[in-house]
Structures are given as C-alpha cells and as structure tokens.
Design a protein around this motif. Structure first.
Motif, mmCIF file in Angstrom:
data_model
loop_
_atom_site.group_PDB
_atom_site.id
_atom_site.type_symbol
_atom_site.label_atom_id
_atom_site.label_comp_id
_atom_site.label_asym_id
_atom_site.label_seq_id
_atom_site.Cartn_x
_atom_site.Cartn_y
_atom_site.Cartn_z
ATOM 1 N N SER A 179 7.040 -4.553 13.087
ATOM 2 C CA SER A 179 6.503 -4.135 14.391
ATOM 3 C C SER A 179 4.972 -4.165 14.412
ATOM 4 N N ASP A 180 4.389 -4.920 13.495
ATOM 5 C CA ASP A 180 2.934 -5.058 13.425
ATOM 6 C C ASP A 180 2.223 -3.736 13.175
ATOM 7 N N LYS A 181 2.843 -2.899 12.356
ATOM 8 C CA LYS A 181 2.220 -1.642 11.923
ATOM 9 C C LYS A 181 1.771 -0.781 13.104
ATOM 10 N N GLU A 182 2.651 -0.613 14.063
ATOM 11 C CA GLU A 182 2.292 0.098 15.294
ATOM 12 C C GLU A 182 1.852 1.533 15.054
ATOM 13 N N SER A 183 2.651 2.325 14.336
ATOM 14 C CA SER A 183 2.328 3.735 14.155
ATOM 15 C C SER A 183 3.081 4.305 12.960
ATOM 16 N N VAL A 184 2.314 4.880 12.013
ATOM 17 C CA VAL A 184 2.936 5.506 10.851
ATOM 18 C C VAL A 184 3.731 6.732 11.291
ATOM 19 N N ASP B 33 10.564 16.006 1.983
ATOM 20 C CA ASP B 33 9.204 15.775 1.501
ATOM 21 C C ASP B 33 9.133 14.479 0.702
ATOM 22 N N PHE B 34 10.183 14.206 -0.090
ATOM 23 C CA PHE B 34 10.219 12.979 -0.891
ATOM 24 C C PHE B 34 10.160 11.734 -0.011
ATOM 25 N N VAL B 35 11.022 11.656 1.013
ATOM 26 C CA VAL B 35 11.061 10.442 1.829
ATOM 27 C C VAL B 35 9.793 10.291 2.672
ATOM 28 N N ARG B 36 9.293 11.385 3.202
ATOM 29 C CA ARG B 36 8.065 11.318 4.018
ATOM 30 C C ARG B 36 6.873 10.870 3.175
ATOM 31 N N THR B 37 6.756 11.456 1.999
ATOM 32 C CA THR B 37 5.639 11.105 1.114
ATOM 33 C C THR B 37 5.741 9.662 0.650
ATOM 34 N N LEU B 38 6.937 9.238 0.257
ATOM 35 C CA LEU B 38 7.118 7.870 -0.220
ATOM 36 C C LEU B 38 6.783 6.860 0.871
ATOM 37 N N LEU B 39 7.203 7.124 2.087
ATOM 38 C CA LEU B 39 6.899 6.220 3.198
ATOM 39 C C LEU B 39 5.401 6.149 3.458
ATOM 40 N N LYS B 40 4.788 7.294 3.660
ATOM 41 C CA LYS B 40 3.371 7.317 4.048
ATOM 42 C C LYS B 40 2.453 6.830 2.928
ATOM 43 N N LYS B 41 2.746 7.206 1.697
ATOM 44 C CA LYS B 41 1.895 6.787 0.581
ATOM 45 C C LYS B 41 2.042 5.291 0.287
ATOM 46 N N THR B 42 3.250 4.744 0.489
ATOM 47 C CA THR B 42 3.434 3.300 0.287
ATOM 48 C C THR B 42 2.625 2.519 1.317
ATOM 49 N N ILE B 43 2.621 3.004 2.545
ATOM 50 C CA ILE B 43 1.817 2.354 3.589
ATOM 51 C C ILE B 43 0.334 2.497 3.274
ATOM 52 N N LYS B 44 -0.084 3.682 2.861
ATOM 53 C CA LYS B 44 -1.496 3.937 2.570
ATOM 54 C C LYS B 44 -1.983 3.092 1.391
ATOM 55 N N ARG B 45 -1.116 2.886 0.416
ATOM 56 C CA ARG B 45 -1.495 2.147 -0.794
ATOM 57 C C ARG B 45 -1.259 0.641 -0.668
ATOM 58 N N GLU B 46 -0.913 0.165 0.505
ATOM 59 C CA GLU B 46 -0.526 -1.238 0.664
ATOM 60 C C GLU B 46 -1.536 -2.202 0.046
ATOM 61 N N GLU B 47 -2.791 -2.051 0.377
ATOM 62 C CA GLU B 47 -3.806 -3.010 -0.081
ATOM 63 C C GLU B 47 -3.899 -3.045 -1.601
ATOM 64 N N GLU B 48 -3.990 -1.875 -2.243
ATOM 65 C CA GLU B 48 -4.122 -1.862 -3.700
ATOM 66 C C GLU B 48 -2.820 -2.281 -4.392
ATOM 67 N N ASN B 49 -1.688 -1.939 -3.784
ATOM 68 C CA ASN B 49 -0.405 -2.361 -4.362
ATOM 69 C C ASN B 49 -0.245 -3.874 -4.322
ATOM 70 N N LEU B 50 -0.587 -4.471 -3.176
ATOM 71 C CA LEU B 50 -0.477 -5.924 -3.036
ATOM 72 C C LEU B 50 -1.439 -6.645 -3.984
ATOM 73 N N LYS B 51 -2.606 -6.065 -4.181
ATOM 74 C CA LYS B 51 -3.572 -6.656 -5.115
ATOM 75 C C LYS B 51 -3.016 -6.662 -6.526
ATOM 76 N N LEU B 52 -2.401 -5.547 -6.927
ATOM 77 C CA LEU B 52 -1.815 -5.458 -8.267
ATOM 78 C C LEU B 52 -0.653 -6.440 -8.415
ATOM 79 N N ILE B 53 0.214 -6.500 -7.427
ATOM 80 C CA ILE B 53 1.362 -7.425 -7.484
ATOM 81 C C ILE B 53 0.878 -8.866 -7.554
ATOM 82 N N ASP B 54 -0.153 -9.182 -6.796
ATOM 83 C CA ASP B 54 -0.721 -10.537 -6.791
ATOM 84 C C ASP B 54 -1.252 -10.900 -8.177
#
Length: 315
Positions: free
Chosen positions: A21-26, A211-232
């Motif tokens: 959805s083009d990252k409309e809203s976390v 708390d687990f699911v909310r944190t995992l969702l939001k933190k994965t979105i927040k860490r997207e740039e650094e996570n993708l850099k590491l995977i790359d």
C-alpha cells in the motif's frame, strides 16, 4: 490459542500489505493487524457454534419425518445418537462460548446461515464418517467426543458453502481457517465429562503477546533501511530486488527480533523464521534464509548488537 508462530505470521502478512500500500500509515497497519488477529477468534467461535446449528437441523428433520402420512419405522424411532451428543450439549450450555459470541456478535442467525447448515447436514448424512459412528453401537462420552472430532475433521471444516460464507465475511479468513480449525479440535479433545470445559482464549498472555506483535511490526518498519543494507551486504552475489519479497520480509523480521527481544533465544528466532518460510515463500527459500541469517547472527554478535538476558539465550 495463538502461539508465537501464528503471531509472527500475522506480522508478516501485515508487513506485506503495508509495503503493497506504499507505506501509507504505520498506525493504520498496526490497527488492521490487531483487528485481523482478533477476527481469528470470531472464526473459532463460528465453528464452535456450528455444532448446535447442525443439531437443530437434525432435530427438525426428525420431527418432520414423524409427520409423514406413512412414516417408516426409522421415522418413528430414529437414531438419536447425533442429536443427543453430550459434547454438543456442553457447547450449547458453555458460558464462555455464549458470553464471547454475544460480546463479539458472532452467530448463525439468518436465512442464508440456516440454509448453509441444512445443506451441510444433508452432506454429512451421506458421509462414511457419519454412517460409521451412527451405526457402530458404541455409546458414552468418549464416543460422542470422537464422533464430533471425526465429523469436524472430515466433513465440517472443509465444507465448501462454509468456506464461501467465511470468504464473504473476510477475505483474510481463508488464511486463518486451518488455525481456527486446529483450535476447535484442541478444544473438543480437552472436554471432559465432568469439568468446567472452558473454550480457549485468543492469547495465552494478552498484554505480553499484543506487545510482541505491535513491537515486531513497528520496529521492523523502523529498521527497514538498516536491515536491507545488512541483507544486501550478506547477499553480495544477489541483487536485492531479485530476492523474493517474502524472503526479504522474513529476514527483516528475524534480524529485528534478534535485536529487539532480549528474552527470545537466538536459536528460537532462527528456527521460527525458517519454518515459516517453508509455508509462505518459495520451495528453496528456507535454505537461502538459513544461510543469510546465520551470517547476520555472526555479524550482529560480533558488533555487539545482540544482547540477550538470561542463560542459554544466545544459543
């Protein structure tokens, strides 16, 4: 009830929808995820309430057969094994089920709904499972329970008209039917002739699991740039856009979980995402993801970015 793997899968599905959805809203993604998890319980309740609906159809059919102008012996003295099933009677009187269905407005009220169960009963009557149990001469609570479990597994959970009904209610439910059906079977197996016989809650620990699911969702979105850099960096022989999107999301979630949840063992996180990949990605993804995550764990541990609290959590 939902376990952590089910919850991780819901986060995965929500992340996929969020990026589609083009990252409309976390905030919106989180809200929709929590609603989707909540709806699994509605599906579970619908299944449990369905047994009484089938019983009602069977009872109505028995009464109608008795009114025939020339009733047969089987019409006047019908086999009552199904309508007198003790487990169905327990479900009809189950306070938790009644309360939960009323609170969540889950019921089978309506002409369309009644027609589903009329067709289902006609289908069930012709099944081998129904015939065998109705005519095996066995009685007792365990027999009633085994009868219901076998009927649910072979005829009810896979009934086409029920699938269509659920699909109209929520397109996401088709992904959740197996999970809800598993919850139903566990519930029935747990029933005893003497006892409270409570139905399952949705969460083992609502505060902790939410708390687990909310944190995992939001933190994965927040860490997207650094996570993708590491995977790359760890997939130097691959262009990132050539890796299956689901594989990337699973690795992003795993890398986030490794760093954000200091009470979850490293091995648990690794194994969970490899197992999920077997069902939600390409056939060879689990081997690929395993290899990348092994490298990620080594890199993150060397950089001091994985900090676990408690003995044995680093393994």
């Amino acid at each position: 009830m939902l376990n952590r793997r089910h919850l991780r899968i819901k986060v995965l599905q929500s992340l996929y929808a969020y990026y589609q959805s083009d990252k409309e809203s976390v905030i919106r993604a989180e809200k929709e995820m929590m609603e989707a998890i909540d709806r699994i319980y509605d599906l579970y309740l619908y299944f449990l309430l369905g047994f009484a609906e089938l019983k009602n159809v069977a009872e109505h059919r028995i009464e109608e057969n008795k009114k025939k102008i020339l009733p047969k012996e089987e019409d006047l003295n019908p086999n009552m094994k199904f309508v007198e099933n003790k487990v169905i009677a327990m479900l009809e009187d189950n306070y938790m089920l009644i309360q939960a269905s009323e609170e969540r407005t889950v019921n089978w009220v309506g002409d369309t709904e009644r027609e589903i169960f009329r067709k289902m009963f006609l289908h069930i009557r012709e099944s081998e499972t129904f015939f065998e149990f109705m005519n095996n001469g066995n009685t007792g609570f365990e027999e009633d329970k085994n009868f219901l479990i076998a009927l649910f597994k072979t005829e009810i959970a896979n009934f086409d008209h029920l699938y269509s009904f659920f699909e109209e209610k929520s397109i996401h439910w088709l992904d959740d039917i197996d999970l809800a059906a598993t919850m139903v079977i566990k519930t029935l197996k747990g029933f005893e002739e003497e006892g409270a016989n409570d139905i399952m809650p949705l969460y083992k620990d609502p505060i902790d699991e939410k708390d687990f699911v909310r944190t995992l969702l939001k933190k994965t979105i927040k860490r997207e740039e650094e996570n993708l850099k590491l995977i790359d960096e760890l997939t130097s022989n691959w262009e990132l856009d050539r890796i299956a999107r689901m594989d990337v999301l699973l690795m992003e979630m795993a890398i986030t979980e490794l760093q954000e949840f200091n009470n979850i063992p490293v091995k648990v996180t690794l194994n969970e995402y490899i197992e999920i990949s077997k069902f939600y990605s390409t056939p060879k993804s689990n081997v690929f993801i395993n290899g990348v995550l092994d490298k990620a764990i080594a890199r993150l541990e060397a950089d001091g970015q994985i900090n676990k609290i408690g003995r044995g959590l680093m393994n």
